[in-house]
Design a protein around this motif. Structure first.
Motif, short mmCIF file in Angstrom:
data_model
loop_
_atom_site.label_atom_id
_atom_site.label_comp_id
_atom_site.label_asym_id
_atom_site.label_seq_id
_atom_site.Cartn_x
_atom_site.Cartn_y
_atom_site.Cartn_z
N ASP A 73 0.84 -1.20 0.00
CA ASP A 73 0.00 0.00 0.00
C ASP A 73 0.87 1.25 0.00
N ILE A 74 1.18 1.73 -1.20
CA ILE A 74 2.06 2.89 -1.35
C ILE A 74 1.41 4.14 -0.78
N PHE A 75 0.09 4.26 -0.96
CA PHE A 75 -0.58 5.47 -0.50
C PHE A 75 -0.47 5.62 1.02
N LYS A 76 -0.61 4.50 1.73
CA LYS A 76 -0.45 4.56 3.18
C LYS A 76 0.95 5.00 3.57
N LYS A 77 1.94 4.55 2.82
CA LYS A 77 3.31 4.95 3.10
C LYS A 77 3.50 6.44 2.81
N LEU A 78 2.85 6.93 1.75
CA LEU A 78 2.94 8.36 1.44
C LEU A 78 2.30 9.18 2.55
N LEU A 79 1.17 8.68 3.07
CA LEU A 79 0.53 9.38 4.18
C LEU A 79 1.43 9.41 5.41
N PHE A 90 -5.73 12.30 -8.10
CA PHE A 90 -5.21 11.40 -9.12
C PHE A 90 -4.23 10.40 -8.51
N ILE A 91 -3.35 10.88 -7.63
CA ILE A 91 -2.40 9.97 -6.97
C ILE A 91 -3.15 8.91 -6.16
N TYR A 92 -4.18 9.34 -5.45
CA TYR A 92 -4.98 8.38 -4.67
C TYR A 92 -5.62 7.35 -5.60
N ASP A 93 -6.27 7.83 -6.67
CA ASP A 93 -6.95 6.92 -7.59
C ASP A 93 -5.96 5.98 -8.27
N LEU A 94 -4.77 6.48 -8.57
CA LEU A 94 -3.75 5.64 -9.20
C LEU A 94 -3.27 4.56 -8.25
N PHE A 118 -22.92 1.23 -10.62
CA PHE A 118 -22.38 1.65 -9.32
C PHE A 118 -20.94 2.15 -9.44
N HIS A 119 -20.44 2.24 -10.68
CA HIS A 119 -19.05 2.67 -10.88
C HIS A 119 -18.87 4.13 -10.51
N GLN A 120 -17.78 4.42 -9.81
CA GLN A 120 -17.39 5.79 -9.51
C GLN A 120 -16.18 6.14 -10.36
N SER A 121 -16.35 7.14 -11.22
CA SER A 121 -15.31 7.49 -12.18
C SER A 121 -14.02 7.91 -11.48
#
Length: 481
Positions: free
Chosen positions: A87-93, A144-148, A215-218
C-alpha cells in the motif's frame, strides 16, 4: 481434496487437476465481502479428486466483525495462501505526517531550517490562500495519486505482490488451471499476470460488469480508459470467461464480437443447501401476527433505494388504518448498513414510530439466514441494473420463501424472475406496480406456499459439476499444445 464435502447426488470431479482460485475476498470478512467470499467457498465445497489452492488477501478482519465466523477453514481441504498488499498510499501518508511533524518544529538555532520547513509545508501540504487555481490543481493531483494507488479498485495495492506470489505458487505446486473472480477487478488482473507469465489457462469470472457498471465511480477519463483497455486484455487472454447472468453474457458478446462466442458461458452464483442448516434458529412465520413481514438483508446504498417499497407500504398501511380495513399491514425489516442520498430515519419517521419499518445492523451471514427464515416474504431491491442479479436471490431461493423483486422491467433480475417464475416483480419507477405487487402478496399470505419449480437449476452442487468439466477440458487442451 478432503472428503468433507456435504453429501449430494453429484459433485465436481477435477480428475486429478490442480486449480488456483484467485479471490481477494475470502473468509474471514466483513459483511460487504460475503458475496465474493461465498462464491469461492461454495465452489470449493463441491470439488473433489484434485487439489485446490486459494490466493487471497490478509486475514485482517477482527473476529467480532467476521460475518462468516461460522465457517471453519479450510472448507474442503484447500490450501490458503494469504498475501499482504503493497500500500504505497499509506506509506505516502506516513511520510506526510512525518514531514508535518518536522514542519511544526521551530528550532531557535537555525533560521534556515525554519524557512525550509515552512517552505516544505506550504508547497507539499497546502496551496496558498491567494491562488485558488493552484489549490484546485493541487487537489486534483492528490485525487489522481490516490486513484492511481487504488487502481482499478481498493484492492489495487494487492496486485503486484499477489502476482509475484502466484507465479511462484503455480510453478512450485504444478498448477493446471487458474480461476480468478471479480469484483474487485484487481483479482482478474492478478490472474491475467500469473497466466501470462506461466502459460497456464485462465478462467476469468465476472460476478458483476466491470464496464458499464451503474455503481461505478469514475476515476477520471485517463484511468477509466485504462480500465477499459485492461478488461479487453484480460478477456482476450482468458481461455474462458464466466458471466453470472445471460444479459451480462450478451453484453460481452456485443463488446467483443470478434471473439469466439463459445468462450463466454453463464455460471450463476447459486445456493448451497449446506448453509441452511438452521437448527436452533427462530420459529417460522407466524400467520397470526398482525403484519405481513418483509425482510431485506444487505447493503442499501446509492441507487439501491428502498423508497418505492416504503412509499407503497406507507400508502397501504394508511388505507388499512383510515378505512378500517380487515387487511393486515406491512412491516419491512432492513438488516444491514444504509447509506442513501437522504436520511431514511427522517423521511420514514412515521413508519419507524408505527413499527412498520425496522432498521437492524449488519449481522453475521448465518444469523441473517436464520432471521430471514422467519419472514413472510423476502425482498430484492435492484434498480437500474440491466445485467446484474443480486447474490441474495440465491439465498432466498434456498430458503424457499415468497419473494418480491423491486427492479426495472428490462433488467436481468426481472427477466430471470419472470422466465423461471421466481416470485413477484415490480418496476420501481411505477408506484402503482409496487402497490399492486404488495396487494397480491397479501392475498397469497393466507395460502400455503409451495415453492419454486425451477429452484434446482441454481443448486451450486450441480453448477460445480460444470465448472469442474471446464477445468478438465482446459487443462487437457493446454497439455496437448
Amino acid at each position: 481434496m478432503a472428503s468433507a464435502t456435504p453429501t449430494r447426488t453429484q459433485s465436481g470431479d477435477l480428475g486429478g487437476r490442480r486449480v488456483l482460485f484467485i479471490a481477494y475476498f475470502f473468509p474471514p470478512t466483513i459483511s460487504t465481502g460475503v458475496p465474493g467470499s461465498m462464491r469461492t467457498v461454495k465452489f470449493l465445497r463441491y470439488l473433489h479428486n484434485g487439489e485446490c489452492h486459494v490466493l487471497t488477501g490478509p486475514a485482517e478482519t477482527r473476529e467480532q466483525d467476521n460475518a462468516l465466523a461460522h465457517l471453519s477453514l479450510p472448507v474442503n481441504g484447500e490450501v490458503i495462501h494469504r498475501v499482504a498488499p503493497w500500500d504505497i498510499f499509506k506509506k505516502l501518508l506516513g511520510m506526510r505526517q512525518a514531514l508535518k511533524g518536522l514542519a511544526r518544529r521551530e528550532p531557535a538555532s537555525s533560521n534556515h531550517s525554519e524557512s525550509l520547513a515552512q517552505s516544505t509545508q506550504t508547497s507539499v501540504f497546502k496551496a496558498t490562500a491567494e491562488d485558488t487555481d493552484t489549490r484546485s490543481h493541487f487537489q486534483r493531483l492528490k485525487d489522481f495519486i490516490y486513484d492511481l494507488c487504488y487502481f482499478p479498485d481498493q484492492a489495487g495495492p494487492w496486485i503486484f505482490p499477489a502476482a509475484r506470489a502466484g507465479k511462484k505458487l503455480v510453478r512450485d505446486r504444478n498448477i493446471d488451471v487458474i480461476f480468478a473472480t471479480g469484483s474487485p477487478w484487481s483479482g482478474l488482473i492478478t490472474g491475467y499476470m500469473i497466466s501470462k507469465a506461466t502459460g497456464k489457462p485462465l478462467i476469468v469470472d465476472f460476478r458483476d460488469p466491470w464496464m458499464d457498471n451503474p455503481f461505478h465511480q469514475s476515476k477520471g477519463r485517463f484511468l477509466d480508459g485504462w480500465a477499459g483497455k485492461l478488461e479487453r486484455k484480460v478477456v482476450e487472454h482468458a481461455a474462458a470467461v464466466s458471466l453470472n447472468t445471460e444479459p451480462l453474457r450478451k453484453a460481452f458478446l456485443a463488446r467483443y464480437p470478434e471473439m469466439n462466442p463459445e468462450r463466454f458461458f453463464v455460471m450463476p452464483n447459486g445456493y448451497d443447501l449446506s448453509d441452511f442448516n438452521l437448527a436452533g434458529s427462530p420459529a417460522p412465520p407466524d400467520k397470526e401476527r398482525p403484519y405481513v413481514d418483509l425482510y431485506h438483508a444487505g447493503f442499501l446504498y446509492g441507487v439501491r433505494d428502498p423508497a418505492p417499497l416504503l412509499d407503497a407500504i406507507r400508502l397501504l398501511n394508511q388505507k388499512v388504518t383510515e378505512e378500517g380495513q380487515q387487511e393486515k399491514q406491512f412491516r419491512f425489516t432492513q438488516i444491514g448498513e444504509v447509506q442513501l442520498a437522504y436520511d431514511i430515519k427522517k423521511r420514514y419517521k412515521d413508519l419507524l414510530e408505527s413499527g412498520a419499518l425496522k432498521l437492524e445492523p449488519a449481522r453475521p451471514y448465518k444469523e441473517c439466514l436464520a432471521e430471514l427464515a422467519t419472514a413472510d416474504a423476502v425482498v430484492n431491491i435492484q434498480p437500474f441494473t440491466e445485467s446484474q442479479v443480486p447474490s441474495k436471490l440465491y439465498d432466498y431461493l434456498a430458503l424457499n420463501k415468497p419473494m418480491i423483486s423491486i427492479t426495472p422491467d428490462n433488467g436481468a433480475l426481472s427477466v430471470l424472475v419472470r422466465q423461471k417464475e421466481l416470485g413477484l416483480c415490480a418496476d420501481p419507477s411505477c408506484p402503482d406496480d409496487v402497490v399492486s405487487v404488495l396487494r397480491e402478496l397479501r392475498q397469497q399470505h393466507g395460502s400455503e406456499f409451495t415453492g419454486y419449480a425451477n429452484r434446482r437449476e441454481f443448486d451450486i452442487a450441480d453448477i460445480a459439476v460444470n465448472l469442474a468439466e471446464k477445468f478438465r477440458t482446459l487443462s487437457s487442451a493446454e497439455t496437448q499444445q
